[in-house]
Design a protein around this motif. Sequence first.
Motif, PDB file in Angstrom:
ATOM      1  N   ASN A 785     -16.093 -86.441  23.563  1.00  7.76           N
ATOM      2  CA  ASN A 785     -15.226 -87.380  24.290  1.00  7.76           C
ATOM      3  C   ASN A 785     -14.947 -88.616  23.458  1.00  7.76           C
ATOM      4  N   GLU A 786     -15.961 -89.122  22.744  1.00 12.18           N
ATOM      5  CA  GLU A 786     -15.759 -90.273  21.869  1.00 12.18           C
ATOM      6  C   GLU A 786     -14.700 -89.965  20.818  1.00 12.18           C
ATOM      7  N   ALA A 787     -14.790 -88.786  20.215  1.00 13.84           N
ATOM      8  CA  ALA A 787     -13.826 -88.418  19.177  1.00 13.84           C
ATOM      9  C   ALA A 787     -12.424 -88.285  19.758  1.00 13.84           C
ATOM     10  N   TYR A 791      -9.119 -90.653  18.826  1.00 14.31           N
ATOM     11  CA  TYR A 791      -7.870 -90.041  18.341  1.00 14.31           C
ATOM     12  C   TYR A 791      -6.690 -90.446  19.215  1.00 14.31           C
ATOM     13  N   ILE A 792      -6.879 -90.437  20.539  1.00 13.98           N
ATOM     14  CA  ILE A 792      -5.784 -90.775  21.461  1.00 13.98           C
ATOM     15  C   ILE A 792      -5.362 -92.229  21.283  1.00 13.98           C
ATOM     16  N   SER A 797      -1.192 -95.786  19.853  1.00 14.22           N
ATOM     17  CA  SER A 797      -0.845 -97.115  19.365  1.00 14.22           C
ATOM     18  C   SER A 797       0.112 -97.047  18.186  1.00 14.22           C
ATOM     19  N   ALA A 798       0.096 -95.927  17.445  1.00 15.71           N
ATOM     20  CA  ALA A 798       0.973 -95.791  16.293  1.00 15.71           C
ATOM     21  C   ALA A 798       2.374 -95.311  16.669  1.00 15.71           C
ATOM     22  N   LEU A 804      -0.246 -99.978  24.585  1.00 11.72           N
ATOM     23  CA  LEU A 804      -0.945 -99.035  25.473  1.00 11.72           C
ATOM     24  C   LEU A 804      -2.386 -99.451  25.633  1.00 11.72           C
ATOM     25  N   THR A 805      -2.841 -99.492  26.841  1.00 11.51           N
ATOM     26  CA  THR A 805      -4.244 -99.794  27.090  1.00 11.51           C
ATOM     27  C   THR A 805      -5.022 -98.499  27.218  1.00 11.51           C
ATOM     28  N   ASP A 806      -6.386 -98.573  27.118  1.00 15.77           N
ATOM     29  CA  ASP A 806      -7.247 -97.394  27.270  1.00 15.77           C
ATOM     30  C   ASP A 806      -7.951 -97.442  28.612  1.00 15.77           C
ATOM     31  N   SER A 807      -7.330 -98.061  29.579  1.00 16.02           N
ATOM     32  CA  SER A 807      -7.948 -98.206  30.890  1.00 16.02           C
ATOM     33  C   SER A 807      -7.498 -97.127  31.859  1.00 16.02           C
TER      34      SER A 807
END
Length: 1028
Positions: A785-787, A791-792, A797-798, A804-807
């Motif tokens: 999940n960390e990986a 990656y996401i 963001s690119a 984009l938030t990661d929430s």
Amino acid sequence: MLLLLMLVVVVGAVQSSAKTDIKPPYDCHPFYYTIPECVDHPDGYGCECGPGFHWNTYMCMSSAIDSRFEYKAQTPARYTLLLGKAFPKLDDFTIAFWMNVSDPLHPGTILSYKHGDTENLLRMMSGPTLQFEIWGQREDTEIILDPHVWYHIMWTWTSSNGRWTLFLNGESRHRGVMDKVLRPVPLGGEFVLGQSSRPKDKVLFNVTYGLDGDLAHLNIWDYTMEEPELKQIIASCKFMYCGNAVEWVEFRSGTRGAMKMRWPSGVLTGECFTEKIAAETCDNFCSDLIGAQCNRETVENIEWTRTKAEKNISIVCPGQEAAEKKNLTVDYATRACRLQENDNNGIWDIPHIDDCISEDLMDLKREFNEFTTSGINEMSVLELAFKLLNHTEDHTYLNPIDIASVIDLIEILVKTQGVTPRTITWREGGSTYARTDEIYPTFDQTQTFCQILASVVDNLLNSKNEKGWNATQPSGVEGDNLMKVMHDFADVISRSLVFHVIDGIKTYREAFIRVFKSNIEFKIETHWIEKFNGILFPDSYDFKSDTLKFEDGSVRIQGDAFLTQNASQLPVFIGISAFRYPTLARVLPGQAVKSRRKDDWVNTPIVALFTHMGDLSLSQNLTSPIIIDLPFLDTFNISNPDCVRLNHRNRTRKWTWTRSNCEVLEYRPQSVMCACSVPGVFAVTTDMFNENWDKGDKRPELMNFASYIGCTVSATLCLLSVLIHVYVKTSSTTASLHKNLCLSVMFAQMVFMFGIDRYDQPVVCQVFAILLHYFFLATYSWLMNEAFNLYIVITYSAHNQGELTDSGSLVRYYVLGWVIPAVLVGAFVGSHSDNYYAPDMCWIAWEHFWLFIGPAVGVLAINILVLIFTAKEHNENSYTKSEKTNKVILIHMKGVWTQLILNTVCWSFAFISIKMVDTILKYLFAMFNFLQGAFFVVFFVLLHEEVRAVLKNRQKKKALTTQGFEYNDDHSLDSLASCSVLDKEACVEAVPLDPKPVRRRELIQRKQKSHIEASSDEGSDCEMITSV
């Protein structure tokens, strides 16, 4: 004084008796031959001779007697003088000695005698040929001695007629007469070994004629010895002979020069006598001296201590020792030691042990004895068999004598099933006819008997009787007796089945017996020799029984096994019996039950295969070997498997497991395949090498102090990381993943630490094994999940225009991290519920190792691929981000890579350290555990962007408040969640502070001033109202 006189008389009598065997007139120096001190040992008398002496089966002999002198023909001269006594006058003489020469051609002098002015009155030379002279008369034998070879030489001469004889190695080689001077050898001259006589008025010897070789056991007698006596001396390795004129030991004090004395001499090679002969002769000697005794002996599971002849001994019955210590009433076994007729030795009588047998079992034994004397009836046999079965079901045997008694009763039952001849007579036409018929039980009776007897043996081998089995003396003896009885049982039943076939009652395919119990499984079949195709036990037909387990092993005999036998002697029908004993290894352990030895322990079920051919026995080994496949009972750190066959006890030999006729075909991690060329009882022994191994007392140490410290530190640091995230109220998706990964690692470490060695509690152990498997997979799932999250975040963001938030939702991560591992472990446990658990630790069974490792390896591969793609994506788009953002990404990537590597290394050392017991491995496991927890704190707490941002914000607020400025923060911590995960720190730094902060004192003054103005205004209004 009287006591001392009696002792002298006894010693003299014994010495005289001893010398009777060695033929007088040998009266050797008493300083070198002494009487031993008899010491009473449990296994017989021992002869203690003191330093420098040893027992030679007659008496104690000085080790210096068997010595040799080494001579060299060089300066300084090496020689030996006869000192301490005068050389005697000799009318006749015999000179005998052992010699080997280094240089046969050197004219060395063996011995010489000088009397007055007469030099070399008597002399022997070793080279260039063997020669001798007396009174100036020389004889050359023309015998050339080989170098470095021991020869026994004897020269005899008589002064009455001058006749002489030379013996070489006990054979007469030359005879003759030297009669020119017929005078005795005079008294009191100088006798020298190794040199010719010194010239008159000379002190030094001429080394030119010095001996170059070794000399041993030179003795001189004052008579001419005959050939039979000579042969006896040559053959003697006990050296109970000496010259009555001059003894070999009398030369010891006369050695001169640089010569050497060595012992043993080396004239005789090989073992003179065995330790057994030495012990027996010593026991006989001391029995004559002190009195006969019966040696210690273990019979009927009782150790009978050494007892004097004509005495009785009483031993407390086995199992009642504790009651005796408490002064309670106990029973005794008794035995008499008799004096053997015509021999001064003690001999044991048959022991009386009936009082040691439990009362109800003794009653049953009497009933069996009455039955065998009154006649055999098959129905009565079955009735007695049922009584024995009921007794074994209802009783627990803690006494080894009870176990032995049950085996004796089984043997009685087996003998009743034999085929017995019976004469039948009848009258016809006024004449009486008779024939002999073979009487045997019916097939149904045989089946019933086999079922009963198998149940009796099954009950006897039950673990409830383990204490009684362990108390057998010597260890395993009753197990060996049981195997002999079961062999007889198989032979008797096979004979009965063959008679059923011969008489047409059953076909050979129908004549078989199959019985399967928990502790004994067997089948006995009848085969037509011409169509014998071999048998496998257990086979597919046998497995229709629910009680049989394939993993308990198998035994197979092949169809061509009897090709090497004499076909004309083979019977038409043969019997084959096969047995399997899953729990018999503890009854026949290979070592004493309480032994601390770690080698050659029986570590498999025990199987047996017998061939039954009537009175015919196999003349040679089988053409094709018997194939045995057996699983290990304990796979923990074992080595050196050996296929062994049971060698039964007899009068002169204890029972043993022997490797003869058996070999290992294939050694697998969980089992061994063997090949044995003769029928018998088979097993596999292994060395249980393990520094923590302790038979029956405790299991191997799976965790040590370092292991516990490592697991504790790792779990503590993970818990600390979670608490810090909770304290600072991190709310991003990345932080949530960190917290779940911390929890999975912490729970896995705790389960491993507290549950891996709970094997004494089976249910608890199984629960911990399942939890360990689950949290192990969960740890790798959360790393995945960390990986994915990294990656996401980088990819979105690119490629996205907006920030984009990661929430987002965490449901997908929870499913992958907690649910999927639970489903996999549940499926594994459900599909392998019978053999999922390891027997020696709370972990998955070794044969299902890939169920544990396989999913983790798959997840690890996915992790590596995702992280590679993440690195590639970041490398391609790093120019679009700020330097601070790239730094945050690199820290995150390093943290995930570090945890992935350390987690794999930690678990690798965890399982290696418990499968290979080694302290270094456990210390490595602890070290990597500490590193995993430490790097967790570093990368996921101290270097985490959100934690750093919040802590920096709080630090600024504290600094301003301390300086007296008002800090108006209109941004809550939760508002940080709205920022991009890559720009958290920038968001915090962008929170606006008052550009002109106002000190608190000025603010307070302003508030007070405004309050006063408001009050004064209020007062003016009042005054106005009052005036109105």
